[in-house]
Design a protein around this motif. Sequence first.
Motif, PDB file in Angstrom:
ATOM      1  N   LEU A  95      -0.312  12.924  -0.831  1.00  0.00           N
ATOM      2  CA  LEU A  95       0.768  13.022   0.157  1.00  0.00           C
ATOM      3  C   LEU A  95       0.245  12.764   1.571  1.00  0.00           C
ATOM      4  O   LEU A  95       0.923  12.126   2.379  1.00  0.00           O
ATOM      5  CB  LEU A  95       1.437  14.395   0.081  1.00  0.00           C
ATOM      6  N   ALA A  96      -0.958  13.234   1.861  1.00  0.00           N
ATOM      7  CA  ALA A  96      -1.561  12.975   3.171  1.00  0.00           C
ATOM      8  C   ALA A  96      -1.820  11.482   3.352  1.00  0.00           C
ATOM      9  O   ALA A  96      -1.555  10.922   4.432  1.00  0.00           O
ATOM     10  CB  ALA A  96      -2.854  13.771   3.332  1.00  0.00           C
ATOM     11  N   ALA A  97      -2.314  10.834   2.301  1.00  0.00           N
ATOM     12  CA  ALA A  97      -2.555   9.390   2.366  1.00  0.00           C
ATOM     13  C   ALA A  97      -1.232   8.644   2.538  1.00  0.00           C
ATOM     14  O   ALA A  97      -1.146   7.674   3.300  1.00  0.00           O
ATOM     15  CB  ALA A  97      -3.283   8.919   1.110  1.00  0.00           C
ATOM     16  N   CYS A 135      -0.060   8.933   6.165  1.00  0.00           N
ATOM     17  CA  CYS A 135      -0.810   8.018   7.045  1.00  0.00           C
ATOM     18  C   CYS A 135      -0.343   6.580   6.869  1.00  0.00           C
ATOM     19  O   CYS A 135      -0.154   5.854   7.853  1.00  0.00           O
ATOM     20  CB  CYS A 135      -2.306   8.117   6.777  1.00  0.00           C
ATOM     21  N   GLU A 136      -0.159   6.167   5.627  1.00  0.00           N
ATOM     22  CA  GLU A 136       0.271   4.794   5.364  1.00  0.00           C
ATOM     23  C   GLU A 136       1.696   4.564   5.868  1.00  0.00           C
ATOM     24  O   GLU A 136       2.014   3.496   6.390  1.00  0.00           O
ATOM     25  CB  GLU A 136       0.169   4.467   3.878  1.00  0.00           C
ATOM     26  N   TYR A 137       2.546   5.573   5.743  1.00  0.00           N
ATOM     27  CA  TYR A 137       3.908   5.475   6.265  1.00  0.00           C
ATOM     28  C   TYR A 137       3.876   5.260   7.782  1.00  0.00           C
ATOM     29  O   TYR A 137       4.580   4.396   8.313  1.00  0.00           O
ATOM     30  CB  TYR A 137       4.715   6.729   5.920  1.00  0.00           C
ATOM     31  N   ALA A 138       3.055   6.033   8.472  1.00  0.00           N
ATOM     32  CA  ALA A 138       2.952   5.911   9.928  1.00  0.00           C
ATOM     33  C   ALA A 138       2.448   4.516  10.312  1.00  0.00           C
ATOM     34  O   ALA A 138       2.948   3.900  11.256  1.00  0.00           O
ATOM     35  CB  ALA A 138       2.041   6.993  10.494  1.00  0.00           C
ATOM     36  N   SER A 139       1.476   4.020   9.582  1.00  0.00           N
ATOM     37  CA  SER A 139       0.931   2.692   9.849  1.00  0.00           C
ATOM     38  C   SER A 139       1.989   1.616   9.606  1.00  0.00           C
ATOM     39  O   SER A 139       2.145   0.690  10.411  1.00  0.00           O
ATOM     40  CB  SER A 139      -0.286   2.460   8.954  1.00  0.00           C
ATOM     41  N   THR A 140       2.722   1.739   8.519  1.00  0.00           N
ATOM     42  CA  THR A 140       3.778   0.780   8.197  1.00  0.00           C
ATOM     43  C   THR A 140       4.875   0.823   9.256  1.00  0.00           C
ATOM     44  O   THR A 140       5.359  -0.224   9.711  1.00  0.00           O
ATOM     45  CB  THR A 140       4.372   1.076   6.801  1.00  0.00           C
ATOM     46  N   ALA A 162       0.843  -1.212   0.000  1.00  0.00           N
ATOM     47  CA  ALA A 162       0.000   0.000   0.000  1.00  0.00           C
ATOM     48  C   ALA A 162       0.871   1.252   0.000  1.00  0.00           C
ATOM     49  O   ALA A 162       0.587   2.215  -0.726  1.00  0.00           O
ATOM     50  CB  ALA A 162      -0.946   0.005   1.194  1.00  0.00           C
ATOM     51  N   LEU A 163       1.941   1.230   0.771  1.00  0.00           N
ATOM     52  CA  LEU A 163       2.863   2.364   0.809  1.00  0.00           C
ATOM     53  C   LEU A 163       3.518   2.539  -0.556  1.00  0.00           C
ATOM     54  O   LEU A 163       3.599   3.656  -1.075  1.00  0.00           O
ATOM     55  CB  LEU A 163       3.913   2.155   1.895  1.00  0.00           C
ATOM     56  N   ALA A 164       3.959   1.445  -1.154  1.00  0.00           N
ATOM     57  CA  ALA A 164       4.573   1.503  -2.474  1.00  0.00           C
ATOM     58  C   ALA A 164       3.596   2.057  -3.514  1.00  0.00           C
ATOM     59  O   ALA A 164       3.998   2.838  -4.389  1.00  0.00           O
ATOM     60  CB  ALA A 164       5.060   0.120  -2.893  1.00  0.00           C
ATOM     61  N   GLN A 165       2.329   1.683  -3.407  1.00  0.00           N
ATOM     62  CA  GLN A 165       1.338   2.173  -4.371  1.00  0.00           C
ATOM     63  C   GLN A 165       1.138   3.684  -4.260  1.00  0.00           C
ATOM     64  O   GLN A 165       1.052   4.375  -5.276  1.00  0.00           O
ATOM     65  CB  GLN A 165       0.002   1.447  -4.194  1.00  0.00           C
ATOM     66  N   CYS A 200       3.346   5.798  -3.245  1.00  0.00           N
ATOM     67  CA  CYS A 200       4.572   6.380  -3.807  1.00  0.00           C
ATOM     68  C   CYS A 200       4.526   6.359  -5.326  1.00  0.00           C
ATOM     69  O   CYS A 200       4.887   7.348  -5.977  1.00  0.00           O
ATOM     70  CB  CYS A 200       5.789   5.615  -3.322  1.00  0.00           C
ATOM     71  N   HIS A 201       4.108   5.251  -5.887  1.00  0.00           N
ATOM     72  CA  HIS A 201       4.035   5.125  -7.343  1.00  0.00           C
ATOM     73  C   HIS A 201       3.059   6.143  -7.922  1.00  0.00           C
ATOM     74  O   HIS A 201       3.354   6.789  -8.936  1.00  0.00           O
ATOM     75  CB  HIS A 201       3.622   3.701  -7.721  1.00  0.00           C
ATOM     76  N   THR A 202       1.917   6.313  -7.288  1.00  0.00           N
ATOM     77  CA  THR A 202       0.921   7.297  -7.743  1.00  0.00           C
ATOM     78  C   THR A 202       1.519   8.698  -7.743  1.00  0.00           C
ATOM     79  O   THR A 202       1.347   9.460  -8.699  1.00  0.00           O
ATOM     80  CB  THR A 202      -0.330   7.235  -6.848  1.00  0.00           C
ATOM     81  N   ILE A 203       2.229   9.033  -6.675  1.00  0.00           N
ATOM     82  CA  ILE A 203       2.863  10.357  -6.579  1.00  0.00           C
ATOM     83  C   ILE A 203       3.944  10.499  -7.636  1.00  0.00           C
ATOM     84  O   ILE A 203       4.048  11.540  -8.298  1.00  0.00           O
ATOM     85  CB  ILE A 203       3.419  10.587  -5.159  1.00  0.00           C
ATOM     86  N   GLU A 204       4.740   9.472  -7.820  1.00  0.00           N
ATOM     87  CA  GLU A 204       5.807   9.527  -8.824  1.00  0.00           C
ATOM     88  C   GLU A 204       5.232   9.776 -10.222  1.00  0.00           C
ATOM     89  O   GLU A 204       5.704  10.662 -10.945  1.00  0.00           O
ATOM     90  CB  GLU A 204       6.611   8.225  -8.827  1.00  0.00           C
ATOM     91  N   ILE A 205       4.234   9.009 -10.599  1.00  0.00           N
ATOM     92  CA  ILE A 205       3.629   9.147 -11.935  1.00  0.00           C
ATOM     93  C   ILE A 205       3.044  10.550 -12.116  1.00  0.00           C
ATOM     94  O   ILE A 205       3.256  11.194 -13.150  1.00  0.00           O
ATOM     95  CB  ILE A 205       2.550   8.073 -12.153  1.00  0.00           C
ATOM     96  N   ALA A 206       2.309  11.007 -11.113  1.00  0.00           N
ATOM     97  CA  ALA A 206       1.667  12.328 -11.214  1.00  0.00           C
ATOM     98  C   ALA A 206       2.694  13.446 -11.329  1.00  0.00           C
ATOM     99  O   ALA A 206       2.563  14.336 -12.164  1.00  0.00           O
ATOM    100  CB  ALA A 206       0.758  12.567 -10.012  1.00  0.00           C
ATOM    101  N   THR A 207       3.727  13.391 -10.495  1.00  0.00           N
ATOM    102  CA  THR A 207       4.705  14.476 -10.512  1.00  0.00           C
ATOM    103  C   THR A 207       5.562  14.449 -11.771  1.00  0.00           C
ATOM    104  O   THR A 207       5.913  15.500 -12.300  1.00  0.00           O
ATOM    105  CB  THR A 207       5.595  14.465  -9.251  1.00  0.00           C
ATOM    106  N   ARG A 208       5.881  13.269 -12.275  1.00  0.00           N
ATOM    107  CA  ARG A 208       6.641  13.187 -13.535  1.00  0.00           C
ATOM    108  C   ARG A 208       5.834  13.763 -14.697  1.00  0.00           C
ATOM    109  O   ARG A 208       6.398  14.327 -15.630  1.00  0.00           O
ATOM    110  CB  ARG A 208       7.048  11.747 -13.837  1.00  0.00           C
TER     111      ARG A 208
END
Length: 75
Positions: A49-51, A54-59, A25-28, A30-38
């Motif tokens: 980024l907020a999501a 939250c996922e980083y904190a949970s992980t 979930a964390l990787a996903q 990140c991937h979404t952010i990477e694709i959007a920003t590129r």
Amino acid sequence: ALDAAQMAEAAHALAGSAGAIGAAALAQHCHTIEIATRAGRLDGIEQELAALTCEYASTDARLGRILQHAPQHAL
């Protein structure tokens, strides 16, 4: 503040690390952010980024619990 290229690189690096430890979930996120920003699509990136945050904190919490119960010789 990071520009879009720096954000994409950071997201890419974190996605790889997250994937390596099985944090799909964390990787996903990140991937979404990477694709959007590129692609230069920064509208709504704050929500992703907020999501991610939250996922980083949970992980992090899950990993902490795992490490707490791991035998010392396994570390």
